[in-house]
Design an enzyme around this catalytic site. Structure first.
Site, PDB file in Angstrom:
ATOM      1  N   HIS A 283      -7.172   2.403 -11.480  1.00 28.75           N
ATOM      2  CA  HIS A 283      -7.214   2.024 -12.895  1.00 28.75           C
ATOM      3  C   HIS A 283      -8.652   1.970 -13.405  1.00 28.75           C
ATOM      4  CE1 HIS A 283      -2.953   0.851 -12.928  1.00 28.75           C
ATOM      5  NE2 HIS A 283      -3.164   0.267 -11.764  1.00 28.75           N
TER       6      HIS A 283
ATOM      7  N   SER B 152       1.822   2.407  -7.751  1.00 27.33           N
ATOM      8  CA  SER B 152       1.674   3.485  -8.743  1.00 27.33           C
ATOM      9  C   SER B 152       0.602   4.513  -8.378  1.00 27.33           C
ATOM     10  CB  SER B 152       1.349   2.894 -10.113  1.00 27.33           C
ATOM     11  OG  SER B 152       2.387   2.041 -10.528  1.00 27.33           O
TER      12      SER B 152
ATOM     13  N   CYS C 249      13.288  19.501   8.629  1.00 23.00           N
ATOM     14  CA  CYS C 249      12.195  19.389   9.604  1.00 23.00           C
ATOM     15  C   CYS C 249      12.229  18.138  10.462  1.00 23.00           C
ATOM     16  CB  CYS C 249      10.846  19.499   8.903  1.00 23.00           C
ATOM     17  SG  CYS C 249      10.513  18.156   7.755  1.00 23.00           S
TER      18      CYS C 249
ATOM     19  N   THR D  22       0.822  -1.209   0.000  1.00 23.13           N
ATOM     20  CA  THR D  22       0.000   0.000   0.000  1.00 23.13           C
ATOM     21  C   THR D  22       0.859   1.264   0.000  1.00 23.13           C
ATOM     22  OG1 THR D  22      -1.676  -1.228   1.215  1.00 23.13           O
ATOM     23  CG2 THR D  22      -1.879   1.166   1.238  1.00 23.13           C
TER      24      THR D  22
END
Lengths: 420, 115, 479
Positions: free
Chosen positions: C49, C45, C442, C41
């Protein structure tokens, strides 16, 4: 909306010098600094080696910063620390700058000119596409230096360092003194990136090996870093087979370059030089945006803070002249080009109507030479020559051409003829 | 026994060789000779480090030796720094440890921390 | 004794948990990692889809098209980012036949509004396409999301509706009992009537605890990626796909929800279920692949490279079946691409097909489908900003300057239902550290805020997983 003549962005060495100088020239100046303290990166550079040019004595980073801070605190500059500049707009020839801090929230101020002295950030693992896993334990060297020298924390016990720039070398010594085992430093180039003095006093003094023409080819470890592999590279920077060496380490520090920190500045646009990743400027340190000046590491990466200070002083002088209307509009531009033995030179352009004032060129050689001559040419004719000894890509050169020498009509060429 | 070192007096970085009788070779100028002799007989270094401080902004105060100290004493000095626990204000140049680790040098603050 | 126990809090487990939260049942989710959405997860990509790719009449085809249709509503209900980019499947002249096959396949799969475009029509939409691109498919239902935020959103909503969640809890053994199962973990035993195996790359390992012969094998495949920084926002508008070849689905170029451009993946078989190295060869392969889609790509503006493991299985299709040993144990395995898209549809499919026919479920009368997020300070208008700042000055203090994340934002993301406990947990939720400097500035500030909010020492703050502190020790401590 509060109005200033000049807004200086960033309160490190460059910003402190620029703001104080502009104040002395009668400007109403505001200085914005995102840290709760002034002095920038000097605060974490606790080692010696600063100030020899500018203060004529050798100081530590914090001592250098304290001198500049003492000066600014005596000046009339409005200082806002713990304050982040958010964005810039330009309207009717003036800049509006939005900033924020915990006391005021988001506020907007106006300024006739802006000087960017926002320093640089470190190139990251992603930036060099470091191969291998992404466990905890891979840090940029400057970040680890801050943790060590300001926050008081060690990030590792067994350390390898990629990159032999001065920060990497200095960190090798600091970590060793604090009890870590530094197993080596790798440098992809055939020569060290930092000063010889630092190679000797930071590495040789502690028997830390320096692997020249080597780079990291693998990073291992699931959750925590367990080890790295380095290998030798050839002249084309391609990894040579069967030259791998493995090291068990919990920390890999990256000292692989700095990049001018100006990408997050927002709506005011100006041209960038791909060689420096900083702005294209003319001899007043003015970017292609009228009234926007840049100096220090926000413009190009310096090796000596003294030069940051001095460049920022020059930028402030010109910014004040700009505010007073003493800099002629840029109608006739003279381009500056460099020969192939020079990696870059600033300024990249000259204001053709301001050539009665002297021009300071800052530049770097592409190669090391024992001796060399820099030639300033116009229309193929040499108008100025500067002889130098021990030219080195790691050390910035300065060439000052007096006013009136460069003509308005044609481009300037800078050439370096070197010999070993 | 011969020893090899790199001269750091100037940017040339001559590779020097020193023998037992302190004869120096490889130097391209005469400044390399005293450097090599000093490195062989009594090498000295400046130490810069930090000490603990309870400040609103900084967890550590940067410090330095007031003069070069014998190289062999480096880690003794580092251990002495572990003993220090400060509260602001501290001024640049304040002596934090006198005559540290039996050297004639002091440990002094290299910055100001007001609160 | 719980009614349902879900193993794994990736995108699949999270949506199944939320699906079960709609019913009046007791559900617990256990996750071996320190956070939701930590493996597949986290590194994929990010695409929702259209469903043009999976072979017709497979679960992948059915659940992908169904899941795609669910995303726009889910994005509103659960408040996660969704970029309705559309997609273009691109082919060279020599690939027209393969493109036609995909066109027919998309029609068979009932992908909405698919159109065939010649180069001129493609260039109108994406002027920078590579010169070899001759034709393509317009896939307007293609979208891009922010994958781990989707998983966190689904799981937070499940938790807010009563689902129990245990992280850092690894299953060691599963015993079948008369009433259900005893699931042994390194943090004690959980008992439940039903067990759902949503363990991603580890699903085969879990399956082997429930039955002698696991019904599927996980054959992990690693995909490497390259990310161009946010300055490249607008480089492309659509997700660009190459026509798949025998070698695989190829390298895509995808605009991300926060302005970056994602290039990848590669596709390499490997033994390890979790090793995610990037390689020099992988980066070269990405460049070759991406270069066949788009003419000019500023690789020098790479800010991050990463790799992810896809939990592919010996079955071509998703393996979603009850165990042969006990039908109360349900495998949801082999969830590789298009798993992110299909996840909400998988959840409904599992419950409707394998649970409800066997075990009646009453609706949960208190189920609230909405997840309320607190938007980042920078996204507010001036009036809202002012109100928030007046209440808490920390919204005026920037922590991550690259992404403009304030201290107040970081505190919010630590305090929310599934709040961040680690540096990377903050990065996943608030994006602090995702910008140009990649946390160089940071990270230390985030450690301080995490330590303060959790009432602990900076030495105890992990980078991500348990036992990964950034600070190993303090200096200047008397021995």
């Amino acid at each position: 909306m509060k109005h200033f003549d000049i807004a200086v962005i960033g309160g490190g060495a460059g910003g402190l010098a620029a703001a104080e100088k502009a104040d002395r020239l009668g400007m109403d100046v505001v200085l914005l600094e995102r840290e709760p303290f002034l002095g920038g990166i000097l605060n974490q550079c606790i080692h010696h080696g600063f100030g020899l040019h500018h203060y004529k004595e050798e100081l530590t980073g914090p001592e250098y910063a304290m001198r500049a801070i003492d000066d600014i605190e005596r000046s009339g500059v409005t200082i806002k620390t713990d304050t982040t500049a958010l964005d810039y707009k330009k309207l009717g020839g003036r800049f509006t700058i939005r900033y924020t801090n915990a006391e005021e929230g988001e506020r907007t101020i106006e300024a006739n000119a802006v000087i960017l002295t926002s320093g640089s950030y470190e190139r990251t693992a992603g930036g060099i596409r470091l191969p291998g896993e992404r466990p905890k334990g891979v840090h940029t060297a400057g970040k680890a230096q801050r943790y060590l020298n300001i926050e008081g924390y060690m990030v590792g016990r067994k350390v390898f360092i990629l990159g032999s720039g001065d920060i990497g070398l200095i960190m090798a010594r600091r970590l060793t003194l604090e009890g870590a085992e530094v197993k080596g430093v790798a440098e992809i180039k055939p020569h060290p990136g930092g000063l010889t003095r630092n190679v000797v006093q930071c590495l040789h003094d502690f028997d830390i090996p320096l692997y020249l023409s080597h780079t990291v080819t693998d990073v291992r470890g699931d959750e925590n870093l367990e080890g790295i592999t380095i290998a030798e590279v050839d002249d084309a920077m391609q990894v040579k087979e069967a030259t791998e060496k493995h090291f068990e380490v919990d920390t890999l520090l990256l000292s692989v370059g700095l990049i001018p920190d100006i990408a997050t500045l927002g709506d005011v646009h100006y041209a960038i030089d791909p060689r420096t990743n900083g702005a294209i400027v003319d001899q007043t340190y003015q970017t292609t945006q009228d009234g926007l000046f840049a100096a220090g590491n926000a413009l190009h990466i310096h090796d000596l803070v003294d030069f940051v200070t001095e460049e920022s002083l020059r930028a402030a002088l010109q910014a004040a002249a700009y505010v007073k209307g003493e800099v002629p509009p840029r109608e006739k531009q003279v381009d500056v080009v460099t020969g192939e033995t020079i990696s870059y030179a600033l300024p990249q352009r000259l204001n053709g109507d301001y050539l009665d004032k002297s021009v300071t060129f800052s530049l770097r050689s592409r190669h090391a030479y024992e001796k060399g001559t820099f030639l300033i040419k116009q229309r193929g004719e040499t108008i100025e020559r500067f002889k130098r000894r021990f030219i080195n890509p790691a050390e910035m050169e300065h060439l000052v051409v007096e006013g009136g020498r460069i003509a308005r009509g044609s481009g300037v060429e800078i050439i370096l003829e070197g010999s070993s | 026994m011969k020893k090899e070192l790199i001269c750091i007096v100037c940017p040339v970085g001559c590779h020097l060789t020193v023998d037992e009788a302190l004869n120096v070779s490889g130097n391209r100028c005469k400044r390399g000779i005293p450097y090599a002799k000093k490195e062989m007989t009594n090498p000295e270094r400046q130490i810069t480090s930090t000490v603990r401080i309870h400040s609103e902004v900084f967890n550590r105060l940067s410090v330095k030796t007031s003069a070069p100290i014998p190289k062999a004493k480096r880690f003794d000095i580092m251990r002495a720094l572990d003993e220090i626990d400060l509260t602001p204000p501290v001024e640049t140049g304040d002596v934090i440890i006198e005559n540290v680790a039996g050297t004639d040098a002091d440990i002094v603050a290299s910055r100001r921390i007001e609160k | 004794m719980k009614d349902f126990l879900i193993i794994g809090a990736g995108i699949t487990g999270a949506f199944i948990a939320r699906e079960l939260a709609k019913y009046d049942v007791d559900t617990v989710v256990i996750e071996k990692e320190s956070d939701v959405g930590n493996h597949a997860t986290l590194a994929n990509s990010a695409l929702v889809h259209s469903g043009h790719d999976p072979e017709a009449n497979t679960l992948k085809a059915k659940l992908c098209v169904e899941g795609n249709a669910m995303y726009p509503d889910l994005a509103e209900t659960l408040e996660f980012p969704l970029l309705k980019s559309g997609g273009l499947l691109l082919a060279g002249d020599d690939e027209r036949k393969a493109l036609m096959d995909k066109y027919r396949n998309a029609l068979d799969n009932n992908v909405p509004s698919v159109r065939w475009f010649e180069r001129a029509a493609l260039l109108e939409r994406e002027p920078g396409l590579a010169s070899r691109v001759a034709a393509g498919l317009d896939l307007p239902t293609t979208m891009v999301t922010f994958p781990w935020e989707v998983a966190i959103a689904a799981m937070e909503n499940a938790i807010d509706n009563g689902v129990a969640f245990h992280k850092n809890t690894e299953v060691t053994r599963i015993d079948q009992e008369s009433e259900g199962f005893a699931v042994h973990t390194d943090r004690g035993v959980f008992r439940a009537e039903y067990v759902i195996n949503a363990a991603g790359a580890f699903a085969e390992r879990i399956a082997a605890m429930a039955e002698e012969e696991p019904p599927f094998r996980i054959t992990p495949r690693r995909g490497e990626y390259m990310v161009l920084d946010r300055r490249n926002e607008g480089l492309i508008k659509h997700a660009l796909y190459p026509v798949p070849s025998e070698k695989g689905k190829g390298v895509l170029i995808t605009p991300q929800t926060h302005g970056e451009i994602l290039l990848g993946p590669t596709n390499t078989a490997q033994e390890s279920l979790e090793a995610v190295p990037t390689t020099k060869q992988g980066m070269e392969r990405i460049k070759t692949g991406a270069g066949s889609l788009l003419e000019k790509i500023p690789y020098e503006e790479t800010i991050r490279t990463f790799a992810g493991v896809r939990a592919s299985s010996s079955h071509e299709d998703f393996y979603i079946q009850p165990s042969k040993a006990d039908e109360r144990f349900i495998h949801v395995g082999g969830i590789d691409s298009p798993g992110l898209t299909a996840a909400p549809a998988i959840a409904a499919y599992v419950v409707d097909t394998f649970i409800r026919p066997r075990r009646p479920l009453d609706s949960n009368p208190h189920f609230n489908p909405k997840r309320k997020t607190k938007p980042l300070y920078k996204t507010l208008d001036d009036v809202d900003k002012n109100a928030r700042f007046k209440a808490d000055g920390r919204y005026g203090r920037i922590i991550c300057k690259c992404e403009r994340i304030t201290e107040g934002d970081v505190v919010d993301h630590i305090g929310r239902t599934l709040g961040a406990t680690s540096v990377k947990g903050v990065k996943k939720r608030a994006r602090a550290g995702s910008g140009l400097c990649q946390g160089g500035y940071c990270e230390g500030e985030i450690i301080k805020v995490l330590a303060r909010e959790h009432g602990t020492s900076p030495l105890d703050i992990d980078y991500y997983e348990q036992g990964t502190p950034i600070f190993l020790k303090e200096t200047k401590v008397k021995p």
